[in-house]
Design a protein around this motif. Structure first.
Motif, short mmCIF file in Angstrom:
data_model
loop_
_atom_site.label_atom_id
_atom_site.label_comp_id
_atom_site.label_asym_id
_atom_site.label_seq_id
_atom_site.Cartn_x
_atom_site.Cartn_y
_atom_site.Cartn_z
N LEU A 55 0.53 -1.03 0.18
CA LEU A 55 0.09 -0.07 -0.42
C LEU A 55 0.71 1.33 -0.01
CD1 LEU A 55 -3.11 -1.03 2.57
CD2 LEU A 55 -2.57 -1.13 -0.22
N ASP A 56 2.35 0.70 0.18
CA ASP A 56 3.54 2.26 0.87
C ASP A 56 3.30 2.65 -1.28
OD1 ASP A 56 5.05 4.01 0.83
OD2 ASP A 56 6.56 2.46 1.62
N PRO A 57 2.34 3.61 -1.15
CA PRO A 57 2.98 4.33 -3.09
C PRO A 57 4.32 4.75 -3.37
CG PRO A 57 2.07 5.90 -1.24
CD PRO A 57 2.04 4.84 -0.50
N LEU A 58 5.04 4.59 -2.05
CA LEU A 58 6.72 3.99 -3.06
C LEU A 58 6.77 3.10 -3.35
CD1 LEU A 58 8.65 7.63 -0.49
CD2 LEU A 58 6.99 7.41 -2.90
N LYS A 59 6.70 2.22 -3.20
CA LYS A 59 6.83 0.90 -3.45
C LYS A 59 6.06 0.29 -4.24
CE LYS A 59 9.28 0.44 0.93
NZ LYS A 59 9.10 -0.56 1.87
N ASN A 60 4.35 0.80 -4.76
CA ASN A 60 3.84 0.26 -5.72
C ASN A 60 3.46 1.10 -6.71
OD1 ASN A 60 1.01 -0.35 -6.95
ND2 ASN A 60 0.40 -1.08 -4.72
N ARG A 130 9.89 0.58 -14.06
CA ARG A 130 11.05 1.17 -13.73
C ARG A 130 10.94 0.16 -12.25
NH1 ARG A 130 15.05 3.63 -15.09
NH2 ARG A 130 13.50 5.75 -15.95
N LEU A 131 10.04 0.18 -11.47
CA LEU A 131 10.16 -0.36 -9.52
C LEU A 131 9.56 -2.00 -10.52
CD1 LEU A 131 9.52 0.07 -7.19
CD2 LEU A 131 7.22 0.39 -7.50
N ALA A 132 9.06 -2.12 -10.88
CA ALA A 132 8.19 -3.64 -11.07
C ALA A 132 9.82 -4.30 -11.47
CB ALA A 132 7.74 -4.12 -11.62
N SER A 133 10.76 -4.24 -12.76
CA SER A 133 11.79 -4.70 -13.26
C SER A 133 13.20 -4.50 -13.15
CB SER A 133 11.53 -4.87 -14.25
OG SER A 133 11.58 -3.46 -15.55
N GLY A 134 13.07 -2.91 -12.66
CA GLY A 134 14.58 -2.52 -13.05
C GLY A 134 14.69 -1.59 -14.35
N SER A 135 13.90 -1.98 -15.43
CA SER A 135 14.00 -1.22 -16.64
C SER A 135 12.62 -0.99 -16.92
CB SER A 135 14.27 -2.32 -17.47
OG SER A 135 14.02 -1.69 -18.65
N ALA A 136 12.99 0.77 -17.17
CA ALA A 136 11.16 1.29 -17.62
C ALA A 136 11.57 1.51 -19.18
CB ALA A 136 12.21 3.06 -17.72
N HIS A 137 10.76 0.03 -19.70
CA HIS A 137 10.88 -0.16 -20.79
C HIS A 137 9.17 -0.30 -21.14
CE1 HIS A 137 7.75 -3.88 -19.52
NE2 HIS A 137 9.00 -3.62 -18.62
N ALA A 138 8.40 0.70 -22.45
CA ALA A 138 7.62 1.01 -22.36
C ALA A 138 5.82 -0.57 -23.29
CB ALA A 138 7.27 2.07 -23.50
#
Length: 308
Positions: A55-60, A130-138
């Motif tokens: 629920l932490d917005p910085l971790k979701n 980026r948070l989920a996978s370490g890469s800001a892919h689109a």
């Protein structure tokens, strides 16, 4: 507008030869999200239904994506509450993190009076990836937001191209109930490829784009070949090669790994063929002792949409 409910579609990324650049949106499965304006500044995730996510917005991913949007908005102190209904299992390979990221930024953009275009929203949603996978892919968030098939021509600068979505094209997806994390699936990729493989892959990508615009289903079929990523990642997916062979025999144009897996997608011409392919998926997986779900969908050309 103080509250909005959106549907955020599942997506198939890579689409065989288009690693990290081509993706498509589905009608099902998809997440639902309720987004509300709040008098208290900041982002709050009030609940996540259907998955054990922070629920932490910085971790979701939804919170991180909205934070990126608000940093560019004229009033970054606006208050936003997010309630998430997860119907796409995390780690499924059908864009779970992308759906949350895309749904959040589209919904908040509506609440703020749509100050950003949908293409601009892609960059914000990429921060969730980026948070989920370490890469800001689109390649997931772009079709989730824009709908249909999309292609990332460039990341620097970001250049998203909307591709044609043939009306008779359907997708069948099987999701084995095992988890393959995107970050783990990226770690096993080779860092160097043979020039001969690269040339073959470029040819397939160009031909796939041409096939989509020409609505040439035979050309689409010939182009659904991945000689770089699939040979490495397919070892993570039970009965992958049998599934692919049997589905083509059942009428599929072709397919491959959806995203980083473990889901496998197959494209077909027409609903009848797509359902035959789904039946074959069921036949191949039934004896394996692995739980799975199967989805059959048209290409979703709308992307994230308001449902209430």
């Amino acid at each position: 507008m103080d509250s909005i409910k959106v549907f955020a579609p599942g997506t198939v990324a890579n689409v065989a030869c288009g690693f990290d650049v081509i993706g498509l949106a589905m009608d099902a499965p998809g997440d639902e999200m309720i987004l509300r304006r709040s008098n208290e500044p900041g982002i709050r995730i009030t609940a996540v239904h259907g998955a054990d996510l922070p629920l932490d917005p910085l971790k979701n991913v939804a919170g991180v994506a909205v934070q990126a949007l608000l940093q560019k908005y004229e009033n970054p102190e606006v208050g936003i509450e997010i309630e998430i209904f997860k119907n796409i299992h995390p780690g499924s390979g059908i864009g779970s993190s992308a759906a949350s990221s895309a749904g959040a930024v589209v919904g908040v953009n509506y609440l703020l009076g749509q100050p950003f275009t949908r293409k601009q929203l892609v960059r914000f949603a990429m921060e969730g990836e980026r948070l989920a996978s370490g890469s800001a892919h689109a390649d997931n968030v772009a079709p989730a937001i824009l709908g249909g098939f999309t292609m990332v021509r460039s990341y620097r600068p970001l250049d998203i191209i909307a591709l044609n979505s043939p009306a008779e094209l359907w997708v069948s997806v099987i999701h084995p109930q095992i988890e393959v994390k995107t970050s783990d699936a990226r770690e096993i990729l080779k860092q160097k490829v043979l020039m001969t493989d690269a040339i073959r892959q470029w040819g397939n990508v160009g031909a796939l784009v041409a096939g989509l615009f020409q609505e040439d289903y035979e050309l689409i079929s010939r182009s659904l070949e991945d000689v770089i990523v699939e040979p490495v990642r397919s070892i993570l997916i039970p009965a992958f090669h049998e599934l692919k062979v049997k589905c083509k025999e059942a009428g599929a144009l072709g397919g491959g790994i959806s995203g980083s897996g473990p889901s496998v997608f197959m494209l077909s011409k027409g609903e009848a063929n797509a359902r035959k392919v789904a039946a074959m998926m069921d036949k191949v997986y039934a004896p394996l002792g692995v739980d799975y779900k199967i989805y059959v969908s048209q290409i979703n050309t709308a992307g994230v949409k308001v449902i209430d």
